[in-house]
Structure formats: C-alpha cells, structure tokens
Motif scaffolding. Structure first.
Motif, PDB file in Angstrom:
ATOM      1  N   ASP A 586       0.825  -1.311  -0.125  1.00  0.00           N
ATOM      2  CA  ASP A 586       0.108   0.152   0.026  1.00  0.00           C
ATOM      3  C   ASP A 586       0.992   1.219   0.013  1.00  0.00           C
ATOM      4  N   GLY A 587       2.202   1.258   0.499  1.00  0.00           N
ATOM      5  CA  GLY A 587       3.012   2.546   0.661  1.00  0.00           C
ATOM      6  C   GLY A 587       3.303   2.656  -0.712  1.00  0.00           C
ATOM      7  N   ALA A 588       3.861   1.851  -1.649  1.00  0.00           N
ATOM      8  CA  ALA A 588       4.227   2.124  -2.662  1.00  0.00           C
ATOM      9  C   ALA A 588       3.018   2.599  -3.676  1.00  0.00           C
ATOM     10  N   VAL A 589       1.781   1.921  -3.589  1.00  0.00           N
ATOM     11  CA  VAL A 589       0.781   2.567  -4.390  1.00  0.00           C
ATOM     12  C   VAL A 589       0.202   3.842  -3.831  1.00  0.00           C
ATOM     13  N   ASN A 590       0.338   3.916  -2.552  1.00  0.00           N
ATOM     14  CA  ASN A 590      -0.197   5.478  -2.040  1.00  0.00           C
ATOM     15  C   ASN A 590       0.868   6.297  -2.317  1.00  0.00           C
ATOM     16  N   GLY A 591       2.130   5.831  -2.212  1.00  0.00           N
ATOM     17  CA  GLY A 591       3.214   7.059  -2.436  1.00  0.00           C
ATOM     18  C   GLY A 591       3.158   7.286  -4.150  1.00  0.00           C
ATOM     19  N   THR A 592       2.854   6.393  -4.992  1.00  0.00           N
ATOM     20  CA  THR A 592       2.896   6.923  -6.513  1.00  0.00           C
ATOM     21  C   THR A 592       1.647   7.558  -6.382  1.00  0.00           C
ATOM     22  N   GLY A 593       0.525   7.557  -5.816  1.00  0.00           N
ATOM     23  CA  GLY A 593      -0.378   8.207  -5.729  1.00  0.00           C
ATOM     24  C   GLY A 593      -0.400   9.871  -5.311  1.00  0.00           C
ATOM     25  N   TRP A 594       0.425   9.719  -4.214  1.00  0.00           N
ATOM     26  CA  TRP A 594       0.808  11.187  -3.836  1.00  0.00           C
ATOM     27  C   TRP A 594       1.782  11.816  -4.558  1.00  0.00           C
ATOM     28  N   LEU A 595       2.799  11.134  -5.205  1.00  0.00           N
ATOM     29  CA  LEU A 595       3.488  11.842  -6.184  1.00  0.00           C
ATOM     30  C   LEU A 595       2.812  12.299  -7.558  1.00  0.00           C
ATOM     31  N   THR A 596       1.775  11.542  -7.831  1.00  0.00           N
ATOM     32  CA  THR A 596       0.992  11.644  -8.713  1.00  0.00           C
ATOM     33  C   THR A 596       0.207  13.075  -8.637  1.00  0.00           C
ATOM     34  N   ILE A 597      -0.241  13.134  -7.287  1.00  0.00           N
ATOM     35  CA  ILE A 597      -1.232  14.161  -7.085  1.00  0.00           C
ATOM     36  C   ILE A 597      -0.110  15.556  -7.175  1.00  0.00           C
ATOM     37  N   LYS A 598       1.079  15.277  -6.258  1.00  0.00           N
ATOM     38  CA  LYS A 598       1.980  16.605  -6.197  1.00  0.00           C
ATOM     39  C   LYS A 598       2.282  16.827  -7.639  1.00  0.00           C
ATOM     40  N   TRP A 599       2.666  16.168  -8.368  1.00  0.00           N
ATOM     41  CA  TRP A 599       3.038  16.457  -9.876  1.00  0.00           C
ATOM     42  C   TRP A 599       2.080  17.295 -10.525  1.00  0.00           C
ATOM     43  N   SER A 600       0.798  16.697 -10.423  1.00  0.00           N
ATOM     44  CA  SER A 600      -0.303  17.401 -10.917  1.00  0.00           C
ATOM     45  C   SER A 600      -0.622  18.773 -10.232  1.00  0.00           C
ATOM     46  N   ASP A 601      -0.361  19.086  -9.054  1.00  0.00           N
ATOM     47  CA  ASP A 601      -0.499  20.286  -8.347  1.00  0.00           C
ATOM     48  C   ASP A 601       0.549  21.239  -8.991  1.00  0.00           C
ATOM     49  N   ILE A 602       1.954  20.930  -9.271  1.00  0.00           N
ATOM     50  CA  ILE A 602       2.913  21.566  -9.916  1.00  0.00           C
ATOM     51  C   ILE A 602       2.171  21.998 -11.362  1.00  0.00           C
ATOM     52  N   LYS A 603       1.973  21.074 -12.069  1.00  0.00           N
ATOM     53  CA  LYS A 603       1.501  21.281 -13.504  1.00  0.00           C
ATOM     54  C   LYS A 603       0.388  22.282 -13.478  1.00  0.00           C
ATOM     55  N   LEU A 604      -0.631  22.044 -12.414  1.00  0.00           N
ATOM     56  CA  LEU A 604      -1.595  23.014 -12.125  1.00  0.00           C
ATOM     57  C   LEU A 604      -1.198  24.384 -12.110  1.00  0.00           C
ATOM     58  N   TRP A 605      -0.262  24.547 -11.032  1.00  0.00           N
ATOM     59  CA  TRP A 605       0.309  25.895 -10.780  1.00  0.00           C
ATOM     60  C   TRP A 605       1.142  26.579 -11.932  1.00  0.00           C
ATOM     61  N   ILE A 610       1.864  30.487 -15.053  1.00  0.00           N
ATOM     62  CA  ILE A 610       2.882  30.694 -16.317  1.00  0.00           C
ATOM     63  C   ILE A 610       2.118  30.723 -17.618  1.00  0.00           C
ATOM     64  N   VAL A 611       1.329  29.702 -17.835  1.00  0.00           N
ATOM     65  CA  VAL A 611       0.872  29.733 -19.050  1.00  0.00           C
ATOM     66  C   VAL A 611      -0.484  30.399 -19.463  1.00  0.00           C
ATOM     67  N   ASP A 612      -1.445  30.300 -18.251  1.00  0.00           N
ATOM     68  CA  ASP A 612      -2.419  31.359 -18.299  1.00  0.00           C
ATOM     69  C   ASP A 612      -2.159  32.535 -18.005  1.00  0.00           C
ATOM     70  N   GLY A 613      -1.017  32.715 -17.028  1.00  0.00           N
ATOM     71  CA  GLY A 613      -0.551  34.141 -16.817  1.00  0.00           C
ATOM     72  C   GLY A 613       0.027  34.903 -18.080  1.00  0.00           C
ATOM     73  N   ALA A 614       0.789  34.183 -18.804  1.00  0.00           N
ATOM     74  CA  ALA A 614       1.419  34.826 -20.103  1.00  0.00           C
ATOM     75  C   ALA A 614       0.206  35.213 -20.949  1.00  0.00           C
ATOM     76  N   VAL A 615      -0.741  34.394 -20.995  1.00  0.00           N
ATOM     77  CA  VAL A 615      -1.912  34.685 -22.025  1.00  0.00           C
ATOM     78  C   VAL A 615      -2.589  35.948 -21.492  1.00  0.00           C
ATOM     79  N   ASN A 616      -3.058  35.673 -20.338  1.00  0.00           N
ATOM     80  CA  ASN A 616      -3.845  36.451 -19.456  1.00  0.00           C
ATOM     81  C   ASN A 616      -2.963  37.964 -19.330  1.00  0.00           C
ATOM     82  N   GLY A 617      -2.026  38.101 -19.284  1.00  0.00           N
ATOM     83  CA  GLY A 617      -1.067  39.365 -19.162  1.00  0.00           C
ATOM     84  C   GLY A 617      -1.170  39.779 -20.480  1.00  0.00           C
ATOM     85  N   SER A 618      -0.810  39.049 -21.609  1.00  0.00           N
ATOM     86  CA  SER A 618      -0.757  39.990 -22.523  1.00  0.00           C
ATOM     87  C   SER A 618      -2.081  40.678 -23.010  1.00  0.00           C
ATOM     88  N   GLY A 619      -3.076  39.793 -22.637  1.00  0.00           N
ATOM     89  CA  GLY A 619      -4.492  40.462 -22.818  1.00  0.00           C
ATOM     90  C   GLY A 619      -4.737  41.810 -22.039  1.00  0.00           C
TER      91      GLY A 619
END
Length: 700
Positions: A586-605, A610-619
């Motif tokens: 369960d630790g491996a499974v849950n750890g993988t899930g935790w890393l996936t969630i954190k990576w998703s949080d980074i991508k969301l930020w 950055i991406v939406d900021g550049a677009v919205n900033g230009s606008g």
C-alpha cells in the motif's frame, strides 16, 4: 440385484421430503410459525415411514442390494454419477437419521417456542436432514462428498443459530474450519482414487481393490486420506476440539448433529469404505489407534467437566472413538486372515448410541429449560421436579454405561469383543468403559439426586411441555430395546444382515460380557459413593490427584496448545503480512498516488500562473493600452489636427537633431511643450466629460 417395490426404488424421496420442507418454509411459510413446524415435522415423519418400510423390505430380501444411477457427466471416459444405493447399512442409517430427526423436530416445538427465528430453525433442520439422508443413500464417492460438505454447511448454520452470542459465532467458525481440515484430506483421497481406479462408484472401486488392481502403498495412502474426512466430522484426535464448543448451539442441534447424525457420518464413511481398509493393514491400524486414543482422551476429560452438555459432548467423542477403533481392528484382523466382530460391533454401536445419546442430549435440554443453567454444580434434587426427564436421563445413562439388558450393553460388549485379541486395546477399552459409567453417573447424581445446591433455581424448576417429554419417552424405550436385535442365539440374523451376505460374525455369550458389566457396575458404584453417599470426598480426591485433575479439567490443554503452536504463529504471520501489505504494497501504491497528485499540483500551478498568466497578461496589457489610447478618439477635428502637428514637430526635432541649434531650436521646443500641454489638457477634459455623463446616466 433385487427387484424392489416402487417405494424402495424411489428411496430418494426420503431425502427430498426434508428438502421440500426447507424450500416451503423459506419461500412460503416462514411467517407462520406453527405451519412451518407442522410441515417440517410431517415431512420427516413421512421420510421415517419410508425408511422403516425400506428396512423391513431389505430384511425380507435377506440384505440384498439395490442400486440405481445415471451418468450426468462424462469426461474422456470418466463418469460422474447420481445414484442411490440401498443395502443393510443404508437401511439402518436411514431409520436412525429419520428417527432422531423426527424426535428432535417434535422436541424443538417446545424448546424453541418464542424464539424470533423459530421458522428459520426448522428450515435449517430440514436442510440438514436432507444433506444427511443424501449422504447415506449415495452410491458413489462424488455424491457422498457433495452431501458431506452440505452437512458441514448446515451444521455451521445450526451451531451458530444464536449468532448474536459471540461464543456461538466463534463455535460455528471453529467447527467449520476444523472440519474443513479433515475434508481437505478427504478430497485428496478422492482425487487419488479417481486417478488410479478411473471411477468413483462404490462397487467398481471395491471390485478393483479386492482384485488387487490398486497398489497396496497407494491404497494405504488413499484410505488414510479418506479417513481424514472422518477424523474431522467425527471429532477424532487431533481434530476433536470443535465438538465441545459446538454445544453453544440450541440443545436440539446438539442432539441432532453431535449425537446421532453429523458426527456419526465419519463412522458411516469408514464403514461404507471398509473394503479400502480391509485391503490395507497399515491404514486399518491407523484407524484403530486414532479411535482408541480419541476415546481415552475424551473419557478422561469428561470426568471433571461441570457443564452438562460438555460432559455429553466428550462422551460422544469417546463413544465415536470406540466405533472407529472397532472398525479399524476389523480391517486389520480381516487383512491378516483373523475373524473379528469389529464391523458388526462398530455399526451396531452406531445405531444404539444414536438412540441413547440423542435421549441424553434432549433430556439435558429439558433440564436446562427447567433450571436455566448448564452447570451441574448448581443443580441437585431435580428427580422430584422432573418426573419424566430424570428417569429418561438415568435410563440413557445406564444404557451408555453398558448395563444389562439395555441397548448399550449388547453393542458395547461387541466392541470389547473386537479388542479381545489385542491386549493393549482391550485394557484401554475396559478402562474407558469404567470411566464412562463413572462420569455419566456423576452427572446423574449431581443433577437429579441429593439436596438442591441452588434453592432459587430449584424452586422455579418445572417439567417440560409434552412436545418435549414425549420424544424422551420414545427414545427411552429405544435405549432399552434397540440392542435386543443383537442378543446371541436370539437374533443371530441381525449380524448376517449387517454383513449383507458375506461370511458373518455370529454373536455369542462370552466371559467378556461379565467382565465389562462388572467394570461398568464398579464405575457406577464409585460415583454413588462419591456423589450420593459422599463417603468418599470428591474434593479430597481432586486434591490428591491435583495435577491430573487440573490436566483433565483443562481438557489436556489442547486449545492452549493449538493456540500456541498454530493460532499464534498464524496470527503473527498474518499480522506481518498485513503490515507488509499496509507499509510496502500500500505504501508503494499510495506513494505513487501522492507523487502523482503533487506533480499534478505543480502542473496546475504552472498552467495557471505561467501559461495562463502569459496569455492573460498579454490580454491585460493590450486592454490597458487600449484604455489609454481610447482617450485619443475624441471625435474633434481640431484635436486630431493638433495631434498630427505635435507628432510632426516631435519627429522633426528628433529626426533632424534640432536641439543643438540656436534660437530656432528653443522656439520649436517651446511650441512642442505648448502642444503637449494642450493635448493633455484636451484628454483630461474629454475624460471628465465622459465620467460626468456616466454618473448622470446611473442617477437617472
């Protein structure tokens, strides 16, 4: 083969009637308690009538055999059959099962009165009887295994019927798991038998065994594995520990399952497959040794127990060991060319034991119903209160003790005779007979005689209703006369009938009858001195044999031993596996899930800032520029001309570098400043006008 009447040909109806009762109660009658009980009782009584008729006809045919079957599946020449076998052993067992079943069901009407699951209880009883009868009439190992497992399932349901009690829930699980251990060996034996014999039909298998077509070593292994099933079901050492705990079920269940039917199934299996053990002296001796060890251990434990049902439970284990020993000695002696009464003795005692042990359990239930306790130390003096129950219990106790001329005397003496050529077995058999008489009459004297030891319970004691006492009277009669069919020189046909045509053992008067009778009488007399006359102090005897008494009272510490060497290691391993699963898997499974969630949080930020900021900033930048530039769109021609002139002047100044020039340059700068000031003033004026007009619109 014999051409039987249509009734015998349709013997399977005997088993199907209880099944019909189960189906009717579950789907149609469970809301009407009296109708449920009445229908269930009527079906088992009808089965009893068919069984009695079958026995009469088999006797009339001098033990001839009838078999009918059809193949419902064929796998490369290997046939699985559904069939019926009627022979003397089948006929006797049908009568025994239906007789005890009918008595138990009638008795249960009074005992289970007021139970919220009254109808369900009768449904379970009917399903159990269907399973047991199906096991008895089966003509092949495949069918007997199917019904064998159904008996295990229904016993689980009945033992745990009061599942709201933790003790009952634990007891049914213990019984189910323990018997499954034996059934695993049974299944292995069946696979081996199918592989080497190519069939599971009794007759075909036994013919191959008698012809020597199966190697002796393989036959020994097959017989021992099949015997493992009997060890589990009949509570033989070392799988005997489940039976005493099974007393947590309702008392009618104890009488039905653990006195006459389920536990007798193991003895029936050994008797039915006797040809396998006759072919292997080693397997037969294993059976005999297990039987005598079980009988001795259970008898010693029963000496010191204070729960009335547990005393009877260990008595059952001991008597079953008697039967198993006799069957094993028969196979051993016959294999070596000796003549032995073992088969006759084992099956004969199986029949008589069913009657007096069923009576003992039902009478014990009547006592519990009257005084509301299982502890015999809280009883005493109940003979005056229980006018039917007390005499019935004492009659059964005399019978199981082997007192002349009751039923148990004749069958027990045949078991003693089966051990006559084996000194160790004979000594242990007689010692067990003494202990049996002693602990049964210890039970009688403490329960029914002397002064009441609990005045309040005694004051409220009362005899059971007629639905409970009538079965006691009927079984008491059978406990007296059922063994008379085996009286030497009076009913010699019975032994020949049991052997169905083979060279039979003929019962005869023997000095061992007198010896066993005297020994049993001595056991009763010792109990009389200790618990009635009290001329021998039971407490002082217990103190003198303190270690042995403690050892017996704690049931040889089998439960503690199994807990130490089996349960604790298994539980420790299970906890380690759980910990490994929780922390690593369960630790491996849950750890993988935790890393996936954190990576998703980074991508969301990154996406948001950055991406939406550049677009919205230009606008936003374009919008702000547009907000500034829109003030230049005033609609005034003069302003546009002024703006063009100003921008032209600025362009000229920076393009042609007029700043370094003299007076003219400064003049151009002054003009530029004036132009810019005018432009800014115009823009502010325009903004103020638009703002004031917007406020006026909101107010209006």
């Amino acid at each position: 083969m014999t051409d039987y009447s249509w009734l015998v040909k349709n013997i399977y109806i005997t088993a199907l009637l209880p099944l019909l009762a189960f189906v009717m109660i579950i789907f149609f009658l469970r809301w009407k308690e009296k109708l449920s009980a009445g229908f269930s009782i009527s079906m088992i009584l009808l089965s009893w009538l068919i069984s009695v008729y079958t026995l009469i006809e088999v006797v009339a045919k001098q033990g001839a055999v009838y078999e009918a079957f059809y193949s419902f599946m064929s796998l490369r020449g290997f046939n699985l059959e559904i069939g019926v076998l009627v022979d003397p052993l089948t006929a006797i067992m049908l009568v025994v099962v239906t007789t005890i079943g009918a008595c138990v069901q009638i008795y249960s009407v009074g005992y289970m009165h007021g139970d919220p699951r009254f109808s369900r209880f009768f449904a379970y009883l009917s399903l159990f009887l269907f399973s047991m009868l199906g096991l008895v009439i089966a003509n092949n190992f495949f069918m007997i295994f199917i019904f064998w497992e159904m008996v295990g399932l229904t016993s689980y349901l009945l033992i745990g019927f009061w599942f709201e009690k933790d003790s009952a829930a634990d007891a049914c699980k213990k019984a189910f798991i323990t018997t499954r251990i034996g059934d695993l060996g049974f299944l292995v034996g069946l696979f081996m038998l199918a592989f080497y014999a190519g069939t599971l039909n009794y007759g075909a298998v036994f013919d191959q065994v008698s012809a020597g077509m199966i190697p002796v070593g393989i036959l020994t292994a097959i017989a021992i594995f099949i015997f493992m099933g009997a060890v589990g079901k009949s509570a033989q050492f070392p799988l005997h520990v489940w039976l005493p705990d099974a007393m947590e079920g309702p008392t009618p269940v104890s009488a039905l399952i653990h006195a006459a039917t389920m536990v007798a199934a193991g003895v029936y299996l050994v008797a039915r497959t006797m040809a396998l053990f006759v072919g292997s002296a080693e397997a037969s001796m294993v059976v005999a040794i297990i039987g005598i060890i079980t009988s001795f251990i259970a008898a010693t434990i029963a000496l010191t127990q204070n729960d009335i049902k547990r005393v009877l439970a260990y008595s059952t284990v001991s008597q079953l060991g008697y039967m198993i020993m006799a069957l094993g000695l028969y196979g051993y002696d016959t294999n070596l060319g000796h003549h032995s009464p073992g088969f006759y003795a084992g099956t004969f005692h199986l029949m008589t034991h069913a009657f007096f042990k069923g009576l003992l359990f039902l009478a014990a239930g009547s006592v519990i119903h009257a005084i509301h306790t299982n502890n015999i130390q809280e009883m005493g003096g109940l003979w005056k209160k229980l006018k039917f129950t007390a005499p019935a219990f004492c009659i059964a106790s005399l019978s199981i003790s082997g007192i002349f001329p009751l039923a148990g005397f004749w069958s027990k003496d045949e078991i003693v005779a089966s051990a006559s050529h084996h000194p160790v077995f004979l000594i242990l058999t007689l010692a067990i007979a003494f202990m049996t008489a002693f602990y049964m009459w210890r039970l009688c004297f403490l329960t029914f005689f002397g002064e009441p030891r609990d005045a309040e319970k005694y004051e409220h004691a009362h005899e059971s209703p007629k639905s409970m006492t009538y079965p006691l009277i009927f079984l008491a009669g059978l406990s007296v006369v059922a063994g008379w069919v085996g009286i030497p020189n009076v009913a010699p046909w019975f032994a020949s009938f049991v052997y169905h045509g083979a060279e039979a053992y003929h019962p005869h008067w023997s000095w061992l009858m007198l010896v066993s009778f005297v020994i049993a009488s001595c056991g009763i007399y010792l109990a009389y001195l200790m618990y009635y006359k009290k001329s021998i102090s039971a407490d002082k005897v217990a103190e003198k044999f303190g270690l042995l008494y403690t050892f017996s009272y704690n049931k040889w510490y089998f439960d503690e031993l199994y807990d130490l060497i089996l349960l604790r290691p298994i539980m420790t391993f299970a906890r380690w596996m759980w910990s490994f699963d929780a922390r690593v898997i369960d630790g491996a499974v849950n750890g993988t899930g935790w890393l996936t969630i954190k990576w998703s949080d980074i991508k969301l930020w990154f996406d948001v800032w950055i991406v939406d900021g550049a677009v919205n900033g230009s606008g936003w930048l374009v919008e702000q520029c547009g907000q500034i530039l829109r003030f230049l769109q005033t609609g005034s021609v003069q302003f546009y001309v002024l703006f063009v002139v100003t921008m032209t002047v600025l362009f000229a100044v920076f393009k042609f570098n007029y700043i370094d020039m003299g007076f003219e340059s400064w003049l151009l700068v002054i003009l530029l400043v004036i132009t810019l000031a005018a432009t800014v003033g115009r823009m502010v004026s325009t903004l103020r006008v638009k703002t004031d007009s917007g406020s006026d619109e909101k107010e209006s």
